[in-house]
Design a protein around this motif. Structure first.
Motif, PDB file in Angstrom:
ATOM      1  N   ASP A 239       2.249   1.890  -3.437  1.00 13.03           N
ATOM      2  CA  ASP A 239       1.249   2.517  -4.317  1.00 13.03           C
ATOM      3  C   ASP A 239       1.101   3.990  -4.021  1.00 13.03           C
ATOM      4  O   ASP A 239       1.010   4.819  -4.927  1.00 13.03           O
TER       5      ASP A 239
ATOM      6  N   LYS B  40       8.972   2.613  -9.604  1.00 12.54           N
ATOM      7  CA  LYS B  40       8.003   1.670  -9.045  1.00 12.54           C
ATOM      8  C   LYS B  40       8.213   0.272  -9.610  1.00 12.54           C
ATOM      9  O   LYS B  40       8.037  -0.735  -8.937  1.00 12.54           O
TER      10      LYS B  40
ATOM     11  N   VAL C  90       2.975   6.878  -6.828  1.00 13.85           N
ATOM     12  CA  VAL C  90       1.779   7.012  -7.680  1.00 13.85           C
ATOM     13  C   VAL C  90       2.151   7.572  -9.041  1.00 13.85           C
ATOM     14  O   VAL C  90       1.523   7.288 -10.043  1.00 13.85           O
TER      15      VAL C  90
ATOM     16  N   SER D  99       0.828  -1.210   0.000  1.00  8.09           N
ATOM     17  CA  SER D  99       0.000   0.000   0.000  1.00  8.09           C
ATOM     18  C   SER D  99       0.862   1.260   0.000  1.00  8.09           C
ATOM     19  O   SER D  99       0.579   2.235  -0.705  1.00  8.09           O
TER      20      SER D  99
END
Lengths: 377, 320
Positions: B46, B65, B50, B43
């Protein structure tokens, strides 16, 4: 068995002269040590000579024998034999002036009971010292425990002693089976026992194998009773052709008998005179190591107690931690409480399982929690 | 879902360094590791990345990422090293037969390990990278060749695995079918029995006996079928159909072991054997064993034998 025992390898000597030599050396060593230490009042006249030590040795040995005979419960003969052998071996390499025979005597008996599996508790043992009060018995016990390790060390950790009693039984069985010429071997038993008791007070145990001593005992008793047993050796033992071995056997038996004849009880006035000397030596030069040893024992106890404490500590902390943790089963806190009580029961199991927890105690505690988990759910 | 207590403890230990959720609060939590070696829960990844790229929370290195991988090992440093090792070994892919002697191979391996160590612990990163590039340039063709070889080997392995799997599948299906057939056969015979009981005029007992016979026959048939297992490999482990090289194997000459029984010198006359004692009459002169003694395995021969042994041992000492 005797033929592979340490007794045969290390504690069987060739002749009496070598034994005398060893005793003289022990005496001399102690004298030199004392003379070198330069303590006041040290001079050659104060110390005991080798032959004086011999007299005292025989005196204390007799006392040891009497102690063992008066022992309650009745001491088996092998235990007595072992005790006397320990006493003899100890003073082969040590001087009476260095370690008082009164103490060593008791320790020999105590150790021999343990080694020969004649189960006597220490309190029962000192209870046999009838002339002492309870406090005196306590002190004696402390002394025994103090010197026990020393005795074992001086015996070079060779604790198994082969006494002539079982060989004697074996020979009697053999005679009954293979030697019908001798009609009633049982009649010899009493005199054989006598002989063997007297032989333990001599140096024979350190010079001859126990089977030879037993053979001597039987042949001697037979000849005393007027029965002839000569053909036993030649026929049954198969020594008819082997003249050499036969001669050696006769020679050994002759030597044992002569040793027995030479033995005499020490005279009381000599004993007293030398005892006085001995006491003085011990009083003046004896090392008092009681204090040090006591502390050593206490330390041992202390060390032994510590892991126990940490064990209980860790379990308690585990229980507390359990209660404080949120119960992630959906059943709620009531389960955690039940868990607590079971953990207390499990602590008994834990004490048996977690012997020496080194490192992470907590991890040890967790290893058996699953089993408790299972019975809870 | 139930976990072992030890797993629960471990779940408690690991946690995301940012949001501090641990695995026991959210069991499906997955920790991801990046090239810098620091972990973040899914989480948090993320949230932070983003826009696709950002900086690490703990060491502030710029990251992407896509570089995040699910953590396989408890210690994120190990994961980091595994990733680095994979990359290095793609370039340094020489094998043991590429070298002429053991010493050279070991030196090569030592160099590789040093590179991996430096990169993992962030020592001399620039210098190491330059070394790697130089090596890559020099040995380009060897690297290519080895890569090709590796892929070929992997393919072969995969083929073997596939074959094995297929074989297993087949066997499973066959056994299933067999069972089906047996069940059907049984059902048919039962049905036949019922029909006969209805129709025929033969008394029931005889019919039942006949039925039992047939059932027994069927059983033996099934047993025999089971025993006919297809042999696919020889007993030595070589599969059938594989060509075996006929080169001679070196003969190993070993010294044959000869058993020598132990000989113990007792310095005394010979002792009769334990079993002979009864026959020779020794046991008559020994106290007979009580029932409570014999329960433990004791018999009077043992005591007798020991006494005789002790009596004879050392009797002729010191000559023997």
């Amino acid at each position: 068995m005797f033929h592979i025992s340490s007794q045969k390898k290390y504690w069987t000597f060739d002749n009496e002269e070598s034994l005398e030599q060893l005793r003289c050396e022990a005496n001399q060593k102690y004298r030199n040590k004392m003379l070198a230490s330069g303590k006041p009042g040290v001079s050659d006249a104060v110390f005991l000579e080798a032959h004086e030590e011999n007299v005292l040795f025989r005196h204390y040995e007799k006392r040891l024998l009497d102690f063992c005979n008066a022992f309650k419960p009745v001491m088996p003969k092998s235990v007595v034999g072992t005790a006397i052998m320990y006493f003899r071996r100890f003073y082969l390499n040590n001087s009476l002036m260095e370690y008082h025979p009164r103490t060593i005597m008791l320790i020999c008996a105590y150790l021999s009971c343990k080694v020969d599996e004649f189960n006597v508790s220490s309190t029962q043992f000192v209870g046999n010292l009838v002339q002492e009060s309870a406090a005196g018995q306590e002190r004696a016990l402390e002394q025994i425990l103090e010197y026990e390790l020393l005795l074992i060390q001086q015996l070079n950790f060779h604790l198994v002693v082969h006494t002539p009693y079982r060989p004697m039984e074996g020979l009697l069985i053999d005679i009954k089976t293979r030697y019908p010429l001798l009609e009633n071997p049982e009649s010899l038993r009493k005199s054989v026992d006598d002989f063997l008791t007297r032989v333990t007070l001599t140096d024979s145990g350190l010079l001859f194998p126990p089977s030879q001593i037993a053979m001597t005992a039987i042949l001697n008793s037979a000849s005393r009773a007027g029965l002839s047993m000569e053909s036993y050796l030649t026929e049954c033992m198969g020594l008819k052709e082997d003249k050499e071995t036969l001669l050696k056997m006769y020679d050994a038996m002759r030597r044992i008998k002569s040793l027995m004849k030479k033995y005499e009880l020490p005279k009381p006035d000599e004993v007293n005179a030398y005892k006085v000397k001995l006491e003085r030596v011990h009083a003046d030069f004896g090392t008092n190591s009681n204090m040090k040893r006591k502390r050593g024992y206490e330390d041992d106890d202390h060390v032994a107690k510590e892991p126990r404490m940490t064990e209980e500590d860790c379990l308690l902390s585990m229980i507390l931690r359990m209660v404080s943790l949120r119960a992630w089963w959906t059943k709620g806190v009531a389960v955690a409480f039940m868990y607590c009580s079971i953990s207390v029961l499990a602590s008994v199991v834990a004490r048996n399982r977690v012997v020496a927890s080194s490192g992470n105690h907590q991890r040890e505690g967790t290893s058996h929690q699953p089993s408790v988990c299972v019975c809870v759910s | 879902m139930r976990w072992e207590w030890s797993e629960v403890r471990e779940m408690d230990d690991q946690g995301c360094p940012r949001c501090k959720t641990t695995k026991y609060r959210n069991p499906s939590l997955k920790l991801m590791v990046n090239v810098c070696g620091h972990t973040l829960c899914e989480s948090c990844v993320d949230m932070l990345f983003v826009r696709g790229s950002g900086n690490c929370v703990q060491c502030d290195t710029p990251l992407r990422k896509s570089n995040f991988r699910v953590q396989l090992f408890e210690d994120p440093a190990v994961d980091k090293e595994v990733e680095i090792r994979k990359k290095v070994l793609k370039i340094y892919n020489k094998r043991d037969f590429d070298f002429s002697n053991l010493r050279e191979y070991n030196d090569y391996l030592e160099r590789v390990e040093e590179i991996v160590y430096n990169l993992t612990n962030n020592l001399e990163v620039e210098g190491t990278k330059q070394i790697m590039e130089a090596y890559q340039r020099e040995n380009r063709d060897i690297i290519q060749k080895n890569k090709a070889k590796l892929t070929r080997e992997q393919e072969e392995l995969e083929e073997l695995l596939l074959l094995e799997q297929q074989g297993n599948e087949q066997r499973r299906l066959e056994t299933l079918q067999e069972e089906q057939r047996q069940l059907q056969a049984k059902r048919k015979s039962k049905q036949a029995l019922l029909d006969e009981l209805e129709r025929s005029h033969v008394p029931a007992t005889i019919l039942l006996a006949q039925h039992k016979d047939r059932a027994a026959q069927l059983e033996t048939q099934i047993e025999k079928q089971k025993q006919v297992v297809k042999t696919t490999i020889f007993s030595t482990g070589i599969p059938m159909g594989q060509t075996v090289s006929l080169l001679t194997v070196n003969r190993l000459e070993e010294v044959l072991y000869h058993y020598q029984p132990i000989h113990m010198h007792t310095y005394g006359p010979p002792v009769p054997e334990l079993e002979q004692l009864g026959r020779l009459g020794y046991l008559n002169h020994v106290r007979t064993a009580q029932p409570q003694d014999m329960a433990g395995g004791y018999n009077s021969g043992l005591a007798c034998h020991r006494a005789i042994q002790d009596a004879f041992s050392g009797l002729f000492h010191p000559l023997g």
